[in-house]
Design an enzyme around this catalytic site. Structure first.
Site, PDB file in Angstrom:
ATOM      1  CG  ASP A  13      -1.565   1.346   1.479  1.00 27.56           C
ATOM      2  OD1 ASP A  13      -2.589   1.611   0.830  1.00 27.56           O
ATOM      3  OD2 ASP A  13      -1.056   2.131   2.314  1.00 27.56           O
ATOM      4  CG  ASP A 109      -3.833   3.455  -2.780  1.00 27.65           C
ATOM      5  OD1 ASP A 109      -4.697   2.635  -3.143  1.00 27.65           O
ATOM      6  OD2 ASP A 109      -3.964   4.148  -1.761  1.00 27.65           O
ATOM      7  CD  GLU A 110      -5.219  -1.005  -0.608  1.00 32.21           C
ATOM      8  OE1 GLU A 110      -5.047  -1.419   0.548  1.00 32.21           O
ATOM      9  OE2 GLU A 110      -6.338  -0.939  -1.142  1.00 32.21           O
TER      10      GLU A 110
END
Length: 423
Positions: A13, A109-110
Site C-alpha cells: 500500500d 495504490d494497492e
C-alpha cells in the site's frame, strides 16, 4: 501425497498516495502539510488524500475541505492530477514485477504480490524482501509503501490495514497462527469488507469483535444472517466468516481487470442543483455519449440501461435508481439516450437534481448484431466509429453536441478530467 506449500503474499500500500505523489513532484512541499482535494467551489471539495503531517492535525480522507482547513489552516491544498497518479502507479507496478511476475492490481495504490517463489531467488526472508522493495520504490519514486505479509490475500490485506500502517517500519506479518492473538481482539469494524452499516448489524447480533464472528459456527452465522437479511444471505455470511478466520484460497492473479466487465457506467455530481428538464437532459445526453463511446471502444453492446438520480436537499436526499430492458442490444448514443430519458422523466419527482449516473448492463459482443428491419445497423455503426475516431485523434471536444455548449453543459469541463478529477 505431498502437503500443499504455504504461500507468502504481500499487500503493498502506498502511503497517502495522491499527497505523496504531489510531494514527490514538488520537493518544496516535503515538510509541509499537504492535502489533495476537489475544487472547493464545487461539491467535490472533499479530501481525497492527506499527508501524515496534515493527518497529525486531525485531517482525514473524505472530510470536507472546509472542515480540514479549520483543523489545519496552513495546509497546502492541491487539486488532483489523476493521469499523474495513474502513471506513478503503473511505474510502481513495474518495480514490483522486478521481484515477482505474480502482481495483481487491487486499486490505484494497492497491489498484491505472491513472492512465494521469489524468496529462494533473493536468498532472504519475507521481511527482508519487503524492505528491499520499500527501498527500491522510495529511491525510484520517492513514495513510501507499507507491506502486509500473510499466507492468504485476505490476511495480507488485514495485516496492512490494521498493523503495517501503524508500524514504524511499515511492515507486519500476520500468519495463520497469529489470527486469534492479533486479529480477533479488534473491533468488528476493523475487518475487511465491514463498513458502518454492517458494523451496526453485527453489533445488533451481539458481535462486537472480529473474534465474535470467527468463533460463531458457520451454520449459526448463516441462521442469524437469514433472520436479519433474508434467505439469500448465506453467501454473505460465509464471506464474513471466512474473512474473520483469514481463510482465502484465491490466487494472486495478474491481469485481473482484463476480464469482461459486467457493466459500463459514468456518473457525476453536478456543480449546482439542476432544476429544469432541459438542464438535466443536457447532462444525461453527455453521460450517455460517454458510456456508449466507452462501450464501443471495448467492443460491447448493451441490452439494459440503468439510470441513477439523487436530488437535494443535501441533508435528506431523495432520488431513484431504475433500469429497463432496451428493445435491441445497442451502443448507439441516441438509441440509448431515448431509454435513459424515458426512465428519468418517468421517475423524477421534480426536486432539484444534484447527482446523476448512466450505466449499461447485459453486455454482449458487438460482433453479434441483431438486425433492424427499419434501419441500416451497419451504417449507423460506421458513423459512430468515424466520430469516435475523430475524438480519439483530436480529443473528445473535437466534435461536440450543440447542447453541450449551453450553460448546463459539462462535456468540455469533463474532457480535462479522469474519473471526475483533473488529469
Amino acid at each position: 501425497m505431498s502437503e500443499k506449500r504455504e504461500r507468502t503474499i504481500f499487500l503493498s500500500d502506498c502511503q497517502s498516495f495522491y499527497a505523496s505523489v504531489e510531494k514527490a513532484t514538488h520537493p518544496g512541499l516535503e515538510n509541509l502539510p499537504v492535502v489533495v482535494a476537489g475544487d472547493p467551489a464545487r461539491r467535490s471539495g472533499i479530501i481525497l488524500a492527506a499527508c501524515p503531517i496534515a493527518k497529525s492535525f486531525g485531517v482525514s480522507t473524505a472530510q470536507r475541505l472546509g472542515e480540514a482547513l479549520q483543523l489545519c489552516p496552513n495546509a497546502i491544498v492541491m487539486r488532483p492530477h489523476m493521469q499523474r497518479y495513474i502513471d506513478v502507479s503503473l511505474a510502481i507496478t513495474d518495480i514490483y514485477r522486478e521481484y515477482t511476475d505474480l502482481v495483481e492490481v487491487f486499486s490505484i495504490d494497492e497491489q498484491f504480490l505472491d513472492v512465494s517463489g521469489s524468496l529462494k531467488h533473493f536468498h532472504c526472508s519475507p521481511e527482508e524482501l519487503a524492505i528491499m522493495i520499500q527501498k527500491k520504490v522510495a529511491a525510484s519514486m520517492n513514495i513510501r509503501i507499507r507491506v502486509g505479509i500473510g499466507p492468504t490475500k485476505i490476511l495480507a490485506k488485514q495485516a496492512t490495514d490494521n498493523f503495517a500502517k501503524k508500524n514504524g517500519n511499515g511492515i507486519f506479518t500476520l500468519g495463520k497462527e497469529d489470527v486469534e492473538r492479533e486479529l480477533w481482539p479488534l473491533t468488528v469494524d476493523k475487518m475487511y469488507g465491514v463498513g458502518s452499516r454492517m458494523t451496526r448489524h453485527f453489533v445488533a447480533l451481539g458481535m462486537t469483535t472480529i473474534g465474535h464472528v470467527a468463533r460463531t459456527p458457520l451454520a449459526t452465522l448463516k441462521q442469524k444472517f437469514r433472520a436479519r437479511f433474508g434467505k439469500q444471505s448465506d453467501i454473505q455470511a460465509e464471506v464474513m466468516w471466512r474473512t474473520a478466520n483469514g481463510l482465502d484460497d484465491s490466487p494472486v492473479t495478474p491481469g485481473t481487470f482484463d476480464v469482461m466487465p459486467k457493466s459500463i457506467g459514468h456518473g457525476m455530481t453536478l456543480p449546482r442543483d439542476y432544476t429544469t428538464a432541459e438542464e438535466v437532459d443536457t447532462v444525461l445526453l453527455e453521460l450517455t455519449e460517454e458510456v456508449c463511446r466507452d462501450a464501443r471502444s471495448k467492443g460491447f453492446t448493451s441490452g439494459t440501461v440503468h439510470v441513477f438520480c439523487m436530488c437535494s436537499p443535501y441533508d435528506a436526499p431523495t432520488g431513484f435508481s431504475q433500469q429497463r430492458k432496451m428493445p435491441l442490444c445497442t451502443n448507439n448514443t441516441l438509441k440509448v439516450y431515448r431509454s435513459v430519458r424515458e426512465i428519468f422523466h418517468r421517475n423524477w419527482n421534480g426536486l432539484p437534481v444534484r447527482k446523476v449516473g448512466v450505466t449499461l448492463g447485459s453486455l454482449a459482443d458487438e460482433e453479434v448484431t441483431q438486425l433492424d428491419l427499419f434501419e441500416d445497423v451497419t451504417k449507423v455503426r460506421e458513423l459512430d466509429r468515424v466520430v469516435d475516431g475523430i475524438k480519439d485523434r483530436f480529443g473528445s471536444t473535437a466534435l461536440i453536441r450543440a447542447s453541450s455548449l449551453m450553460k448546463a453543459g459539462l462535456a468540455v469541463d469533463r474532457a480535462g478530467k479522469i474519473g471526475g478529477h483533473y488529469r
